[in-house]
Design a protein around this motif. Sequence first.
Motif, PDB file in Angstrom:
ATOM      1  N   LEU A 105       0.830  -1.207   0.000  1.00  0.00           N
ATOM      2  CA  LEU A 105       0.000   0.000   0.000  1.00  0.00           C
ATOM      3  C   LEU A 105       0.863   1.255   0.000  1.00  0.00           C
ATOM      4  O   LEU A 105       0.558   2.239  -0.686  1.00  0.00           O
ATOM      5  CB  LEU A 105      -0.922  -0.005   1.226  1.00  0.00           C
ATOM      6  N   ILE A 106       1.963   1.226   0.757  1.00  0.00           N
ATOM      7  CA  ILE A 106       2.880   2.378   0.782  1.00  0.00           C
ATOM      8  C   ILE A 106       3.479   2.611  -0.593  1.00  0.00           C
ATOM      9  O   ILE A 106       3.803   3.743  -0.962  1.00  0.00           O
ATOM     10  CB  ILE A 106       3.986   2.148   1.836  1.00  0.00           C
ATOM     11  N   ASN A 107       3.613   1.557  -1.371  1.00  0.00           N
ATOM     12  CA  ASN A 107       4.219   1.669  -2.695  1.00  0.00           C
ATOM     13  C   ASN A 107       3.429   2.582  -3.626  1.00  0.00           C
ATOM     14  O   ASN A 107       3.955   3.055  -4.638  1.00  0.00           O
ATOM     15  CB  ASN A 107       4.347   0.279  -3.332  1.00  0.00           C
ATOM     16  N   PHE A 108       2.146   2.861  -3.302  1.00  0.00           N
ATOM     17  CA  PHE A 108       1.346   3.765  -4.124  1.00  0.00           C
ATOM     18  C   PHE A 108       1.699   5.227  -3.879  1.00  0.00           C
ATOM     19  O   PHE A 108       1.257   6.094  -4.626  1.00  0.00           O
ATOM     20  CB  PHE A 108      -0.144   3.534  -3.867  1.00  0.00           C
ATOM     21  N   VAL A 109       2.447   5.500  -2.815  1.00  0.00           N
ATOM     22  CA  VAL A 109       2.898   6.871  -2.560  1.00  0.00           C
ATOM     23  C   VAL A 109       4.074   7.158  -3.490  1.00  0.00           C
ATOM     24  O   VAL A 109       5.086   6.457  -3.430  1.00  0.00           O
ATOM     25  CB  VAL A 109       3.326   7.051  -1.091  1.00  0.00           C
ATOM     26  N   PRO A 110       3.975   8.171  -4.360  1.00  0.00           N
ATOM     27  CA  PRO A 110       5.048   8.426  -5.324  1.00  0.00           C
ATOM     28  C   PRO A 110       6.396   8.640  -4.641  1.00  0.00           C
ATOM     29  O   PRO A 110       6.492   9.339  -3.636  1.00  0.00           O
ATOM     30  CB  PRO A 110       4.577   9.705  -6.044  1.00  0.00           C
TER      31      PRO A 110
ATOM     32  N   ASN B  58      10.306   0.420  -0.190  1.00  0.00           N
ATOM     33  CA  ASN B  58      10.471  -0.942  -0.695  1.00  0.00           C
ATOM     34  C   ASN B  58      11.929  -1.262  -0.984  1.00  0.00           C
ATOM     35  O   ASN B  58      12.412  -2.357  -0.680  1.00  0.00           O
ATOM     36  CB  ASN B  58       9.632  -1.133  -1.962  1.00  0.00           C
ATOM     37  N   PHE B  59      12.646  -0.305  -1.570  1.00  0.00           N
ATOM     38  CA  PHE B  59      14.054  -0.526  -1.898  1.00  0.00           C
ATOM     39  C   PHE B  59      14.887  -0.661  -0.630  1.00  0.00           C
ATOM     40  O   PHE B  59      15.809  -1.486  -0.565  1.00  0.00           O
ATOM     41  CB  PHE B  59      14.563   0.620  -2.755  1.00  0.00           C
ATOM     42  N   ALA B  60      14.557   0.142   0.399  1.00  0.00           N
ATOM     43  CA  ALA B  60      15.287   0.052   1.666  1.00  0.00           C
ATOM     44  C   ALA B  60      15.085  -1.316   2.315  1.00  0.00           C
ATOM     45  O   ALA B  60      16.014  -1.880   2.899  1.00  0.00           O
ATOM     46  CB  ALA B  60      14.833   1.163   2.616  1.00  0.00           C
ATOM     47  N   ILE B  61      13.883  -1.871   2.203  1.00  0.00           N
ATOM     48  CA  ILE B  61      13.614  -3.205   2.751  1.00  0.00           C
ATOM     49  C   ILE B  61      14.478  -4.250   2.053  1.00  0.00           C
ATOM     50  O   ILE B  61      15.068  -5.122   2.692  1.00  0.00           O
ATOM     51  CB  ILE B  61      12.123  -3.543   2.602  1.00  0.00           C
ATOM     52  N   VAL B  62      14.561  -4.151   0.725  1.00  0.00           N
ATOM     53  CA  VAL B  62      15.399  -5.086  -0.034  1.00  0.00           C
ATOM     54  C   VAL B  62      16.864  -4.946   0.375  1.00  0.00           C
ATOM     55  O   VAL B  62      17.564  -5.946   0.596  1.00  0.00           O
ATOM     56  CB  VAL B  62      15.237  -4.849  -1.538  1.00  0.00           C
TER      57      VAL B  62
END
Length: 396
Positions: free
Chosen positions: A347-352, A359-363
């Motif tokens: 859901l956070i991924n929809f925030v531009p 998401n990238f920080a999690i990876v």
Amino acid sequence: MQISWTRLAALIGLLLMADIGVAGAAPRVETIGGDHFRGGSGSGDLLNAARDVFVSGASVTVRGQAAGDVHVSGFDVDVEIDAENAYAIGGAVTIRSVITEDLTVIGGSVKTTESAQVGGNARLLGGTVTIGGPVDGALMVAGGNVILDAAVAGDVRVMAGELSFGSGARISGDLIYSTPDEIDVPSDVIAAERVTFTALAPHRMLRDVDEWGMDDTSLVPPFLVVFAGFLVTLAFVVLVAALFLAFMPKVVEARRQAALSRPGLHLIVGVLGLSVLFGLVPITGMTLVGILFIPVVILAVFVIWTLGYCLGAYVIGLRVWTGFGGAEPALFGRLLVLAGTVTAVALINFVPFVGWLVNFAIVLLGIGAITSGGLERYLAARGLAAPRPAVAADGQ
């Protein structure tokens, strides 16, 4: 310039040894074969390095001259050392150096001052990026807010949420920029015929959804496709996590505890580990025999990326759960926490822009924990470091 794998390995080792999470830790300084290594916070002495410089710490300032390249990482990074090439990673990175060849910087905030000069190309990535020093080659920038206030002799490629120009901005080559909306580029910066604009895809997608409206039936098929894809991804992530938690619980717990103990360090190591993986693709294709193994390398990148995402989401999810007073759950509970985390992150991924960074920080966090674990085992197997004690599956 080709990547030196021994140099990269040395930088990873420095990052793992540096006490960047301890404020005021005494710096560790060593010179090997003309290369200068320093771990820990502080400004240190004025350097005159015969070869390359490697520095890591929570808050570091590097000053002087280096005959080779300079590599700096930390949370607050100030680079004042002149060198051939410079590579910097940090929360806030300021460059004041004269770099005769190329400059590469990744940070939350990135700034090159008026005294900074880049003789070759500059590649900058950050939340806020300010270019105040001249660039004799090409400039590539990606950021949330990009400010160009210097002369660039070559081409400029910018991807940004916001792009603006200062009074000192001049572009001698072509400008290709991607922003949510087209902007007016001043004529004294660059002639209009040398400017190319392309809209950012995420913004265009959100704008189209907004124009469709919730009552438009054309929205239903795309929504179902996206939702079905999310369910498949969620099921895959939970399945991978279940297999590792069932068959390798101690390894997973050890990696989780390591990531929690030094999250900043593992984010940086994740950047380096991911860089090595992506760098293997062009290097593998440099020989005729190596071309045959490119699919294997690409598969390895996908596998590590997936495992990194699973581990990163698992670490963050359990940390949030226990942070709100929840007890350490059993296997099924851990999978539920992971599923909830993946859903929230989706859901956070929809925030531009912000969603992509999260998401990238999690990876990166997950890949960093995997990379550090592999390096620890490698060093321990060769008697270069003592193996860490095993961690129980419940984290006790």
